[in-house]
Structures are given as C-alpha cells and as structure tokens.
Motif scaffolding. Structure first.
Motif, short mmCIF file in Angstrom:
data_model
loop_
_atom_site.label_atom_id
_atom_site.label_comp_id
_atom_site.label_asym_id
_atom_site.label_seq_id
_atom_site.Cartn_x
_atom_site.Cartn_y
_atom_site.Cartn_z
N PRO A 226 0.82 -1.21 0.00
CA PRO A 226 0.00 0.00 0.00
C PRO A 226 0.86 1.26 0.00
O PRO A 226 1.87 1.33 0.71
CB PRO A 226 -0.81 -0.10 1.31
CG PRO A 226 -0.32 -1.27 2.06
CD PRO A 226 0.62 -2.03 1.21
N GLY A 227 0.48 2.22 -0.78
CA GLY A 227 1.22 3.48 -0.81
C GLY A 227 2.37 3.46 -1.81
O GLY A 227 3.07 4.46 -2.00
N ARG B 258 4.48 3.77 -5.11
CA ARG B 258 4.28 4.72 -6.21
C ARG B 258 4.66 4.14 -7.56
O ARG B 258 4.28 4.69 -8.59
CB ARG B 258 5.04 6.01 -5.93
CG ARG B 258 4.33 6.87 -4.87
CD ARG B 258 5.21 7.99 -4.39
NE ARG B 258 5.71 8.78 -5.50
CZ ARG B 258 6.78 9.57 -5.42
NH1 ARG B 258 7.45 9.66 -4.29
NH2 ARG B 258 7.18 10.26 -6.46
N LEU B 259 5.47 3.10 -7.57
CA LEU B 259 5.89 2.51 -8.84
C LEU B 259 5.31 1.11 -8.95
O LEU B 259 5.07 0.46 -7.94
CB LEU B 259 7.42 2.44 -8.91
CG LEU B 259 8.15 3.77 -8.83
CD1 LEU B 259 9.65 3.52 -8.77
CD2 LEU B 259 7.81 4.65 -10.02
#
Lengths: 311, 304, 386
Positions: free
Chosen positions: A237-238, A240-241
């Motif tokens: 979770p969280g 970015r890639l």
C-alpha cells in the motif's frame, strides 16, 4: 529559502478490541452504555480492562442509564474540521449515574454556551444508524431533548477501524534545500568533509563521521557505478511505482558515498559494477525526482575492487 | 549514588519555525555543547536523545538526526521517544555504573511541521478519543474547567528547536567545569492513562516526584517548570508545594514550548543558573502526556 | 560500581499475524502477566517499567506508554519509553538492566510489543516523503542490496539462505508461541517467489502481533524468586550513522564493537566455544551467516560454512535461534527482546521443547535501522565475579 512541500499521513488503523472494549462498543451499537466494575465496586465508563491504581483485570460489565451530570465543560466557539460537530459545542466530562469516572464526550446545546454548564443533567443523543463507535453517540444533550434510541441487537464487536489523518508541511533544511535547487539546475553537488576530505552526496548538515559542518561544495558526475541493488517485486500500500523496478546504490564519479536511486531498463540486465548515468526529467524540479532514473551507459563494468569498499 | 553534574548546556535559536532540518539542528547543538568543555564525540561515554516520529511525520526521525552527532567510530547510544529530560534521566542512570564519566544528551523537535494540537490527540485513548476529535486544547480546557476556570485556554507559544547537555560524573565534572550544576536528585512518575479516571486538578505524579525527592529539604532559588498552558502553572506550584516567592521560568528558553525539548531546556536553564553562580539550588521540571500525565523533577545544586 | 542484574521472569504472548482477540492493553498484559507469574511478583513489587516498541506509526498511537500505564501497573511509577528502531527490544532490556545495575531499582518490568496488524509494515516503513525518490520499499528493500553484497563477497551458494529458513522454521515447531508453524522443504525455498531480489518470500520474516516481557532484579531480589534466575554478564549498545564514506554495511563496525564490548564484560575470548547458544536477530535468512561473522563466531566470509555444516542447528556447535527466531515470529518492536528473553530462558532451563541441553551462557542480539543500531547481552547461570 528552504523548500517546503505538503505531506499527508493517513491510515485506517484496525484495532482488536478484546472482550471488555468489544462489549462496550457492541453495546453502543445497540444504543446502550456499559461500564466495568472493579473488585472494590467502582464502575468505570468508558470501561478499561485494568484498574487505574491496582492494575487488577476488570471484566464485569454493568449497564448504565446513560444519564449523568456535567462535571467540566470546555466550550469550542469555532469548531474545526476534525471536531465532531460543526456548530459551537462543548467538550465535557460527564459523571454518569452509577459510575465512578468521567465520560469524555461532546455536549450539544445548539450553539448556546450559556446552557453548557457544570451540573447540567444530560444524556446521549444516539445516532439512528450506529456502527459500534464512540460517535454512535452524536452528542450529550440536556435531558429534555433526549429521545430513545432506535433499538438494535446487542453483539460483542471484535475490531474497530479508526482512521488517522494528519497533514504536515515538510521543510527541507538549509543544506538539503541548496542541494535540491542545484538538482533543479541538473547539477549534482555534494559537500566535502572538512575532517576526512571525502565527498557526501546527498549532503547532510554535517560530516556524518565527525559531526562537523560540511560547507565546501563539490560538483560530482551524474554518472557512476552500481555498487549493489535490489529488484523490487513486492507490492504494498502506498507504493508509487509498479513492480518490478530496481533500487540501487550508485557511487557517482567524484563522490565517496553511494546515492540510492532507481535504475531503468530491464531489471534482469542490472549488475553490480554496471556503469550508469542520470536521466533527467523534462521539467526541471527541485527534488531527487529531478532524476527520473539511472540508465546503463554501455561502458565496461567497473571491477569489484573499484567499489568493494562502498558496500 | 555517584555524583553527576551538568557541565555544559546549549540550545538552538528558539524563535518559531526553524530553517534547519533535524540533522542541522542536532549538529549545531551537539557540536556547540562539546566545544564548551573541549570534548570531541570520541570523548563521550554515552549518548542519548529524545524525539518523536509523529512530530516530524516520518518513522525513525532520530536515525537521520544521528548524522549530526559524529557517530563514527561507533558510539554507545540510546534513544527515547520522550522529551529530552527523560533521555537525561537515562544518561544519569548510565553514569552510575562507574565505567564511563561523560554523557551527551540531546533532543530536537519541530512542532511547526504539523498541527501539534491534533497530533497530540494521538496520545489519548486510541479507541474513542481520536474519533471524537479530542485534541490537546480540549484536554487542557477540560483540565482548566476542573480547576474552576472558564474561557479559552492560553497555550504557551511553540517553537522548533534543539538542545544539548553534557553530564559528567565525579571528579571529571570538576575538570570540565569549575562550577558544575550537580544533580542532587532526579525522579519521574506516570499517572494513570485514562482521562476519565483522573482527577485533573491533582498532578499526582508531580507530587509523587516531589515526595520522593523530599523537595521541602531544599532551598530552591529558581524553578524552571514545563507546562504548555498557563493555568497549569498554578496546578504545578500546588502539586509541588512551591512557595509563591520562588522565581519561575527565569530562563530565556523557558518562555516557549519546544515540544520534545522543553523538559531538557528547563534542566539546562536550571543548571545554567547554578553554573553561572546566580543560584545555588534550582529546580527543573518536565512533563509529558495528556494533561501532564507524566512528570519529572530534577534538583540541581552548586555542591554534590 | 555496577552490581549484578538477574532475569527472574519472562513472559511472551502467542505470536500471530493478527491478534484481534485482544485490545492493545490486553495483549501487552498477556506477556506482562506471564512474566510476573514467572517471577512470583505482585504489581506493587515492581519499581519501574521500561517500554519499547518500533515507530508509533505501526499502531497510530503516539507514545502509547501513556495509554498503557494502567495495563502495565505503572500508575505512580517511573516509566521510560525506548525507541531505537529494530534493535529496540534489545535496547529496552539493556536500559532496564541499567536501572538495576546502577542500584536505582530492585525490580523492573521491561516489555516490548508491536501490533503490526493495526496497519501495514510496508506502508509504515515506506513513507512517500517529499523530495525523495520512490526507492523506499520496506525493510527488505533496504537489506536486499546488503545481502547481494554479502553473497558477492563470500561466494556463498544460494542454498545457504534456504537452509537457514528450514532450520528456523523447524525449530519453531517446538515453540508453541511461534507465529509460523510449518516447515518448508529446501525445494519450496528454492521456488518461493522473489520479493526483493535476491530475497524470496520464504527467506523473509512474517509480520506478527505480540509482546514480550521480562522482570529484571537485583541479586538479592533474585534470591527470593521462585525459579532459577539468569544473570546478566554483559550488555552493550552501539550505533553508527547510516551513510558515511567507506561504511561497511555488510559487517558494520558498530556490530563488531558491540560484540567485542559484551564479550569483554563477560570475559569471553572465544565466543564460539564459550557460548552455548545464540539468539540472533535474523529477519531475512541471509543475516544468519552475516551476523555469525560480524559477531565473531566465524572468520569474515566463512559464516555461511557454519550454516552449511549445520553448526547452527539444534544440536550443532552453536544452536542458533532454536525458538524459531525472527524468521518465525516478528512483532518488530518485541523481536529484539524475544532474542534476549529466549537466551535467558535457555540459561534458566525453562525453554520447554526447544531447550538446548546444558546451557550455561547464551547471547541475545538485536539490530535496527540500516544495520546501524546494535544491542546485545550475554546471560549466564552465575553473576560475573567483580
């Protein structure tokens, strides 16, 4: 000038409740307040599992009427977004009938602060739709405004989901701000330690070894050697890639510590010792993200001896 | 106990929002405090700090701050997620062993990065307080109301900053400072965790510290107290049974609340008064937690 | 001047991915009650409490010692809250031992916990902090490159990482409190999906909920304890910065110094032969050979050979992580204290089915941050002669 950026910390925290809190929150859902009785006969609401002074475990739940007397009042004239009511209200401690503690909640007097006084008899105004949370009680209100809650079955709750949201404005310090603004100009500028002469990048406020300030700026190359790396394949979770992607320690030419950044291209081609160069984003930016990633230069790999002291 | 003294104290600018990051703040105070007594980090026996992750919104904020200490060769080091005053307590305990003679204590905090009023809501009961939007001001307000006061509570102004202290034991203290501020006693206590179960007009834990120190035996000439709301000053004076004619918060840094650092600053200011000869016995106090749930007292004197 | 410190009580919760059957207070109390029972004490007999856990972000509670004061019997008592990243469980025990050794207190309760199921460790440890590249990918993201570097330096074969997993998970079958209760085969290890190359899923510690507590006391108070105490023969804390030129992250100086310090205090010159077992902080299997070298049990580059020979197996020269280790139970903040507590249990002969025969001295080890914070203790069946 230091650089700033907004930053939000948020998570819906999941909490196991155990038997005592589970019964309390389950009862709230049913429109009922429960306290817990200790061996000495004291009743606490909200219930706690352990006695405040003797630490004894307490498990005996007792029903309360919900009525009580306001013990202390703190008036909120200008409610903020995180507050439970959007009209002026009071935070109160209510001495619930049959309890030996002070229930902390909010008091709604329809914005009239003169009604929010110590000694006022109050009771909960229940929400029609309840989920087993403290906010199932919308507010405490004067007795003449109380209506009976819509009935619901009593059932112990197992867990609660409690969201936390905090907003920050993060500031880069002086050293980091300078470094980031140089990145915006596509320059990688490290700092030389006054003690050991070695070049740190990104620079810190100090030579990390000696703790002495580093002021002398040194331009380093945007090319270097991958000393070691990992292919990130896990999802979380969280993130970015989208995995897979490569995070590498890159020893830039002219620097004495590796910089952590991404290496682009096929993850299976990345090697220890591989020569790479920075690929800058089209739009300049004062961030480590001014470098999109590093890409292979195609030069021969550096020998292990070249970077083995930097692992 | 082995006599231990404050031999050096410093702090950063305390004028609100800082232009420095945690590493820079740490670097400045650690370097300055060591220079006061001519020590390098290699001469320090034990290093311990206090800070909070939720204050800066990132986990392990103390890890990067270590970059400013000069921690290589590796150091004997610890960290408490508490005000620096409690870090100082840990250092005082460590110096009792007798194998080392000096300790560096530092703390840093930048409350301006977030909304401290809301952040401190996370110190309260995690099941019902956060969903209720209970914040620091509300709890202080309920405490003031319990004291019989009405109206909005006044918060002590916040500042970002850092502070550092060097402790030294026995003869080493005298080598480093002709007039060290000796720790005559240091005690800390916690009150019960539930706001619903506390008499907010009684700071039991502060009172217990005073009792453990037998505070009345000392002729306190200056007290540096750590409270975040003005009305808590009276509560504190009562709980500690401090005479009304003792000057309170004389120190410049005591005029602001540097969250996570304030307690260490109060000890520093109380020590400074002894070190510069303006007082021979002083009292420092630190507090933490909702409505001052946790308290620490430290008596400093010109003689061990 | 420092006086002996004894471990007179140990208590642990059952470890699991989600302990939703308990509140936070209920969970820490499960460990505390067991430690208190082991020590034969009532709450009033505890002088002070030391609490440790990793970042407050995991549970979303700032300084939970305030909330937990009643559950820990700490009302009216001193309580300290330690946070030294992954090493915190160990550091918490060391700070508590200081309170005894210094003569400040007679009996101290120390406790470390983590309730990872409140949030998600990968989220909590991978903040998308402004100005930074999105390279942070949890603990595995940080440690995988170090493991790669170790393998490159030592030329260790890949099955070493698998062997450690099989051993620790087999050991965990003898520990009813361990989170993971299944033993994989080497083949399953070889085929497990890669998470952070070169670390695969089975080579990775779980995320666990749980707490570990110990009661430490003076020698005099230990004489009144109902069961055999273990004595703290040495403790050490060492830290170094996360980045500096020439930093050896594979075998950090701070780890070596920490070991040297604790062996010196315990008068150990040959740790492999003088210690009867070890509980090392191994969250990813490759860290077992890495720490065997770092802590002086093997020559540099040779730690993996100990694993290959079975030296760290139950019944080997240095049984290591017979409790199942961090690879089988990982409530992060407590993981370090579990190592310390398990070492003490072994010395006391109270480890149950995973008891190693005739343990007179054992070492507990924890590390954290970017392999930069270290905490260790050596416990034995007698106090050190001063």
């Amino acid at each position: 000038m230091t650089l700033t950026a907004p930053y939000r910390l948020e998570y819906p925290y999941k909490r196991g409740l155990g038997p005592v809190l589970g019964a309390f929150f389950g009862a709230l859902r049913a429109g009922q307040l429960l306290g817990v009785r200790s061996a000495d006969g004291s009743v606490f609401c909200p219930p706690t599992e352990f006695h405040p002074t003797t630490a004894e475990a307490m498990t005996q739940m007792v029903p309360l009427t919900g009525e009580g007397v306001v013990e202390s009042v703190y008036w909120i004239a200008r409610p903020q977004p995180h507050h439970p009511l959007d009209i002026p209200f009071a935070f109160v401690r209510v001495h619930l009938d049959g309890s030996d503690s002070f229930f902390v909640h909010v008091l709604d007097t329809r914005g009239d602060s003169s009604l929010a006084v110590r000694g006022l008899r109050v009771a909960p105004r229940w929400r029609a739709e309840r989920q087993g949370a403290i906010t199932d009680i919308e507010a405490f209100v004067p007795l003449d405004q109380v209506t009976d809650p819509v009935a619901a079955p009593m059932k112990t709750m197992e867990r609660a989901v409690i969201p936390v949201e905090l907003d920050y404005v993060i500031r880069a310090g002086a050293t980091q701000s300078t470094f980031l603004k140089q990145l915006e100009q596509r320059r990688l500028v490290g700092r030389r330690s006054p003690v050991n002469g070695q070049v740190l990048i990104p620079p810190r406020g100090a030579c990390t070894e000696s703790g002495e300030p580093c002021v002398e700026e040194v331009d380093v190359s945007s090319s270097g050697v991958v000393t070691t790396f990992s292919v990130i394949r896990i999802e979380f979770p969280g993130q970015r890639l989208k995995p897979p992607y490569v995070c590498a320690a890159i020893l830039l030419d002219g620097a004495d510590v590796p910089l952590i950044h991404l290496v682009g291209g096929d993850p299976n081609d990345v090697r220890m010792g591989m020569r790479v160069r920075a690929v800058w984003t089209e739009e300049p930016q004062a961030s480590m993200e001014a470098i999109q990633f590093f890409e292979p230069t195609g030069e021969p790999d550096a020998p292990f001896d070249h970077y083995k002291e930097h692992l | 106990m082995r006599p231990v003294a404050v031999v050096a104290f410093t702090h950063s600018e305390l004028d609100g929002q800082s232009v420095w990051d945690d590493v820079e703040l740490t670097q400045k105070v650690c370097s300055a405090v060591r220079k006061q007594v001519g020590l390098t980090q290699n001469d320090i026996g034990f290093t311990v700090s206090g800070s909070s992750d939720f204050l800066s919104g990132r986990p392990f904020s103390f890890v990067s701050a270590l970059d400013g200490v000069g921690a290589f060769p590796p150091i004997q080091e610890s960290h408490v997620e508490m005000d620096g005053a409690f870090a100082l307590y840990e250092a005082w305990v460590r110096l009792q062993h007798g194998d080392i003679d000096t300790a560096l204590v530092y703390a840093f905090g930048q409350a301006s990065l977030g909304d401290l009023n809301r952040v401190l809501g996370l110190q309260m009961d995690p099941y019902w307080a956060a969903p209720l939007g209970l914040d620091e001001e509300a709890v202080a307000g309920l405490q003031a109301a319990a004291q019989g006061l009405s109206g909005a509570v006044q918060r002590v102004p916040l500042s970002d900053g850092a502070a550092a202290i060097i402790l030294a034991a026995g003869d080493r203290a005298l080598e480093l400072n002709e007039q060290p501020a000796w720790i005559r006693g240091i005690e800390h206590r916690m009150d019960c965790g539930e706001l619903s179960q506390r008499d907010l007009t009684q700071l039991n834990s502060a009172h217990a510290c005073a009792k453990a120190l037998d505070l009345s035996q000392y002729r306190i000439e200056q007290a540096e107290l750590h409270f975040n709301f003005e009305q808590q000053r009276d509560l504190l004076q009562e709980s500690l049974q401090l005479s009304g004619d003792i000057p309170i918060n004389v120190g410049a840094s005591s005029q602001v609340d540097t969250y996570m650092v304030s307690g260490l600053l109060r000890i520093g200011e109380a020590a400074q008064a002894v070190m510069n000869g303006s007082a021979s016995t002083t009292l420092a106090h630190a507090s933490a937690g909702p409505a001052m749930q946790q308290n620490l007292l430290c008596v400093l004197g010109a003689k061990p | 001047m420092s006086r002996p410190c004894a471990v007179i009580g140990v208590g642990q919760t059952r470890y699991a991915a989600k302990r939703r059957d308990k509140s936070l207070a209920g969970l820490v109390r499960e460990a505390a009650d067991r430690a208190m029972r082991d020590a034969g004490l009532e709450w009033g007999q505890i002088d002070a409490v030391v609490l440790g856990k990793a970042p407050d972000f995991f549970e979303g509670i700032m300084m939970p010692e305030h909330h937990l004061a009643s559950a820990l019997g700490a009302t009216g008592k001193p309580i300290l809250r330690v946070h030294t990243a992954g090493s915190v469980g160990g550091s918490t025990a060391v700070v508590a031992s200081h309170l005894i050794q210094s003569g400040v207190h007679e009996r101290v309760l120390c406790l470390a916990f983590e309730v990872q199921s409140c949030s998600n460790a990968m989220w909590a440890l991978s903040p998308t902090y402004p100005f930074q590249p999105p390279t942070v990918a949890g603990a595995g993201g940080y440690f995988a490159p170090l493991i790669r570097a170790y393998i490159r330096r030592s030329n260790a074969p890949p099955e070493i990482g698998w062997k450690v997993v099989v051993k620790d998970r087999r050991n965990a079958l003898k520990n009813p409190l361990a989170h993971i209760q299944s033993e994989p085969t080497l083949e399953q290890c070889a085929e497990a999906p890669i998470l952070w190359d070169p670390i695969n899923y089975l080579e990775t510690c779980p995320s666990s909920d749980g707490a570990c507590a110990m009661v430490l006391s003076s020698e005099a108070a230990a004489k009144e304890a109902p069961t055999k105490p273990a004595f703290v023969q040495g403790t050490s804390l060492r830290s170094e910065p996360i980045f500096f030129p020439g930093r050896d992250q594979v075998t950090p100086q701070a780890g070596r110094d920490c070991a040297a310090d604790v062996y010196r205090q315990a008068q150990i010159s040959d740790p492999l032969n003088e210690l009867d077992m070890a509980e090392l902080y191994v969250p990813f299997s490759w860290f077992e050979p890495m720490w065997l070298e770092n802590l002086g049990f093997a020559e540099p580059g040779e730690g993996w050979r100990m694993v290959e020979r079975g030296d760290t197996d139950f019944g080997g020269v240095l049984p290591t992580n017979v409790s199942g280790g961090v690879l089988s139970s990982n409530p992060i903040g407590a993981s370090g204290m579990i190592r310390f507590a398990e070492a003490a249990l072994q010395v006391r002969g109270l480890a149950g089915a995973h008891q190693v025969e005739a343990v007179r001295r054992a070492v507990g080890h924890a590390y954290g941050g970017g392999s930069q914070f270290f905490a260790m203790w050596v416990v034995g069946d007698t106090p050190m002669a001063s």
